[in-house]
Motif scaffolding. Structure first.
Motif, short mmCIF file in Angstrom:
data_model
loop_
_atom_site.label_atom_id
_atom_site.label_comp_id
_atom_site.label_asym_id
_atom_site.label_seq_id
_atom_site.Cartn_x
_atom_site.Cartn_y
_atom_site.Cartn_z
N ASP A 1 6.65 -19.14 -37.08
CA ASP A 1 5.89 -17.89 -37.07
C ASP A 1 5.46 -17.52 -35.65
N LYS A 2 5.04 -18.51 -34.89
CA LYS A 2 4.60 -18.26 -33.52
C LYS A 2 5.76 -17.79 -32.65
N GLU B 1 -1.50 -13.88 -39.53
CA GLU B 1 -1.81 -14.74 -38.39
C GLU B 1 -0.79 -15.87 -38.31
N ARG C 1 0.78 -19.33 -37.80
CA ARG C 1 0.27 -20.71 -37.76
C ARG C 1 1.39 -21.72 -37.51
#
Length: 324
Positions: A123-124, A117, A119
Motif C-alpha cells: 500500500d505504501k 491510510e 499500512r
C-alpha cells in the motif's frame, strides 16, 4: 514401349490444352494472345489475374444480376439492423457510443473526502507512486483543468480494462465464474472512457498532448499488466489511490468554476444524455457528476484490494455491478 505409351497418354491429356485454337489476331498481339490462353489453361491461378482481368471486368460489368445487393441491403441480409431508439421526449436518440439503458443519474451524495491510510508495504509503495505521478501532473498542467482531465481519463480507463481482461482469461482457464467482477471492471472502463468523450466536447488536446498520451498509455498499460499479474491486491490499491487523486483534481476544478476563474459554460449534449442532467445543466454539473463517478471507482478498487488482503479471490465476493 512403356515410355512411348506414357508419352502418348501425356499428349492425349495436354494436347487439347496446349494446341487449342485461339481467336484470330494479327502481328505481335496474335502471338502473345495465342500463347496466353494455352498457358492459362495450365496455370490458371497465376495467369488469370493478368491476362483475363480485362475480360473478367467487362463480364462482371455486363452480367451483373439485377438483384445485386448494396452495402445497405447487406446489413438487412445478415439480419442485423440498427435499432431506432428515441428519448423520453420522443426525439431520436443521437448517440452510437452508448444507449438509453446505459444512462444513469450520478450519486453525488458520496463522501469525496475518504482516504485509505496505507499500512502494509504494498500500500505504501502504491501510494508513493501515485503521489509522485500527481506531483508531476500538477506541475505540468497547473490550473488547466480541462486538459488535465483529458490526460487523466486516458490513464484511468486502462486499469479496469486490463483487470477485466485478465479476470476473463482466468475464468476461462480455470473453468470458474468471476462473481460479476469482469462486468464490473468493464463498466468502470467504459465509464472512464465516457468521461473522456465528454471532455473532448469541452477542449481539444494539442499535438504534443496527444503525443504525451500515446507515450503514457504505452508505458502504463504494460506496467499495470505486469503489476496485476504479480499482485492484484497491489494493482487495485494503486487504482484506489489514483482515483483519490482524481477526486482531488476534480474538486480543484470545481473550486475554480465556483470562483469564476473558468467559465461555467453549458453542459455538452453528450453529458446531459449520459448522466440524465437537466437541459439547462452547466459545466459545473458535469464536473460534479464525474467526480462522483471517480469516488465510486475509488471505493470499488479499495474494496477489491481488501478482498485479496483477506485471503480471498474476487469471485468469492459479489461484484458491485452498476455502482455509480
Amino acid at each position: 514401349m512403356s515410355s512411348r505409351m506414357a508419352g502418348a497418354t501425356l499428349l492425349r491429356h495436354l494436347g487439347p490444352r496446349l494446341f487449342a485454337a485461339a481467336e484470330p489476331a494479327s502481328g505481335l498481339a496474335a502471338s502473345a494472345r495465342g500463347v496466353m490462353p494455352a498457358a492459362t489453361r495450365i496455370f490458371p491461378a497465376r495467369m488469370a489475374s493478368t491476362a483475363a482481368a480485362p475480360h473478367a471486368k467487362q463480364e462482371e460489368a455486363t452480367e451483373k444480376p439485377q438483384g445485386a445487393t448494396t452495402p445497405e441491403q447487406a446489413v438487412s441480409y445478415w439480419g442485423i439492423e440498427p435499432r431506432k431508439l428515441v428519448k423520453d421526449d420522443g426525439t431520436e436518440w443521437p448517440w452510437f457510443c452508448f444507449r438509453p439503458w446505459d444512462t444513469y443519474r450520478p450519486d453525488t451524495s458520496i463522501d469525496v473526502a475518504k482516504h485509505h491510510e496505507p499500512r502494509a508495504l504494498p500500500d505504501k509503495v502504491a501510494y508513493l507512486i501515485v503521489r509522485t505521478l500527481r506531483a508531476g501532473s500538477d506541475l505540468f498542467f497547473q490550473r488547466r483543468h480541462a486538459s488535465h482531465a483529458l490526460l487523466l481519463e486516458t490513464v484511468a480507463a486502462v486499469p479496469p480494462m486490463v483487470g477485466g481482461v485478465l479476470l476473463h482469461l482466468r475464468s476461462l482457464r480455470r473453468f470458474e465464474h468471476s462473481g460479476g467482477w469482469i462486468r464490473a471492471l468493464m463498466e468502470e472502463a467504459e465509464n472512464e472512457r465516457m468521461h473522456l468523450m465528454t471532455f473532448m466536447e469541452v477542449t481539444q488536446p494539442l499535438w504534443w498532448e496527444r503525443a504525451l498520451v500515446l507515450a503514457t498509455q504505452g508505458v502504463f498499460f504494460n506496467a499495470y499488466f505486469v503489476g496485476y499479474l504479480v499482485s492484484p491486491k497491489f494493482a487495485h490499491r494503486f487504482v484506489g489511490y489514483l482515483e483519490e487523486e482524481a477526486v482531488h483534481s476534480y474538486t480543484e476544478y470545481l473550486k475554480d468554476l465556483e470562483a469564476g476563474l473558468i467559465e461555467n459554460t453549458p453542459a455538452p449534449a453528450i453529458a446531459i444524455d449520459y448522466w440524465r442532467l437537466p437541459a439547462d445543466a452547466r459545466l459545473k454539473d458535469v464536473v460534479t457528476a464525474v467526480r462522483a463517478d471517480e469516488a465510486h471507482h475509488r471505493d470499488a478498487n479499495h474494496y477489491a484490494s481488501d478482498i485479496h488482503y483477506q485471503g480471498m479471490t474476487l469471485n468469492q465476493t459479489p461484484a458491485p455491478l452498476g455502482y455509480h
